[in-house]
Design an enzyme around this catalytic site. Structure first.
Site, PDB file in Angstrom:
ATOM      1  N   GLU A  80       0.825  -1.210   0.000  1.00 43.68           N
ATOM      2  CA  GLU A  80       0.000   0.000   0.000  1.00 43.68           C
ATOM      3  C   GLU A  80       0.857   1.258   0.000  1.00 43.68           C
ATOM      4  O   GLU A  80       1.796   1.376   0.775  1.00 43.68           O
ATOM      5  CB  GLU A  80      -0.939   0.001   1.209  1.00 43.68           C
ATOM      6  CG  GLU A  80      -1.916  -1.163   1.240  1.00 43.68           C
ATOM      7  CD  GLU A  80      -2.943  -1.132   0.100  1.00 43.68           C
ATOM      8  OE1 GLU A  80      -3.039  -0.091  -0.584  1.00 43.68           O
ATOM      9  OE2 GLU A  80      -3.641  -2.152  -0.087  1.00 43.68           O
ATOM     10  N   CYS A 143      -8.215  -1.387   7.801  1.00 39.54           N
ATOM     11  CA  CYS A 143      -6.806  -1.442   7.392  1.00 39.54           C
ATOM     12  C   CYS A 143      -6.297  -0.040   7.097  1.00 39.54           C
ATOM     13  O   CYS A 143      -5.215   0.347   7.549  1.00 39.54           O
ATOM     14  CB  CYS A 143      -6.626  -2.355   6.176  1.00 39.54           C
ATOM     15  SG  CYS A 143      -6.792  -4.092   6.613  1.00 39.54           S
TER      16      CYS A 143
HETATM   17  N1  PCA Z   1      -8.851  -6.341   6.443  1.00 42.00           N
HETATM   18  C1  PCA Z   1      -9.787  -5.252   6.540  1.00 42.00           C
HETATM   19  C2  PCA Z   1      -9.793  -4.866   7.984  1.00 42.00           C
HETATM   20  C3  PCA Z   1      -9.121  -5.965   8.711  1.00 42.00           C
HETATM   21  C4  PCA Z   1      -8.472  -6.776   7.660  1.00 42.00           C
HETATM   22  O1  PCA Z   1      -7.725  -7.726   7.854  1.00 42.00           O
HETATM   23  C5  PCA Z   1      -9.462  -4.100   5.582  1.00 42.00           C
HETATM   24  O2  PCA Z   1      -8.929  -4.363   4.504  1.00 42.00           O
HETATM   25  O3  PCA Z   1      -9.731  -2.952   5.901  1.00 42.00           O
END
Ligand code: PCA
Length: 173
Positions: A80, A143
């Protein structure tokens, strides 16, 4: 070198969060190589996850931070690039909260950029045989929220901080 690893608990339709299993394996590997690795599994709850990250980083004072989460519909490992100051939930969090576009931090910047070279990270991951790509959106769920507060801690301190979205475990797909 002390690395802080973060994963998430299960949420939504997922009984297992792949980030939990993956960071367990990574922590073991790092320790076997003689590094210091601390690992925490965060709640998928807006009022808890982002605040816990900051409290844990204050406590641990790591040299680098890697947070991870499950991305159910992504086939590759996503490195990211950016965390945005928005909470907009398609599904409720694990406490039943559903946000509709509010800022995570009304006084914070609109976005934080990862403090690592995301292309170099993809190249390093690809060298292991896994597929990785740069992602320009960590979403607007937990996330992203945790990544945003993590970078709010690492960036002013010059500590490398990054977030990986990981596909589901093969048997959970
Ligand atoms: N994925 C979610 C929140 C927790 C996770 O493991 C997300 O992509 O926001």
């Amino acid at each position: 070198m002390k690395l802080a690893l973060f994963a998430f608990e299960a949420f939504g339709p997922w009984e297992v969060n792949s980030s939990d299993a993956v960071t367990q394996a990574v922590a073991e590997q790092l320790r076997a190589e003689g590094h210091q690795a601390v690992r925490h599994v965060l709640p998928v709850v807006l009022s808890q996850g982002p605040a816990q990250v900051v409290a844990l980083l204050d406590e641990e004072q790591p040299d680098a931070v890697l947070a991870t989460g499950l991305a159910g519909r992504r086939p590759d490992i996503d490195v990211e690039r950016v965390a945005v100051n928005v909470a907009d939930f398609r599904i409720p969090d694990n406490a039943g909260n559903r946000l509709g576009g509010e800022p995570l931090d009304p006084a914070g910047p609109d976005a934080w950029l990862a403090s690592v070279d995301v292309h170099a990270m993809c190249t390093r991951i690809a060298a292991t045989g896994a597929r990785a790509r740069v992602s320009d959106s960590a979403g607007t769920y937990l996330c992203n929220a945790v990544f945003y507060s993590l970078l709010g801690w690492t960036r002013p301190r010059g500590v490398p901080g990054m977030f990986l979205h990981i596909p589901p475990l093969p048997d959970a797909a």
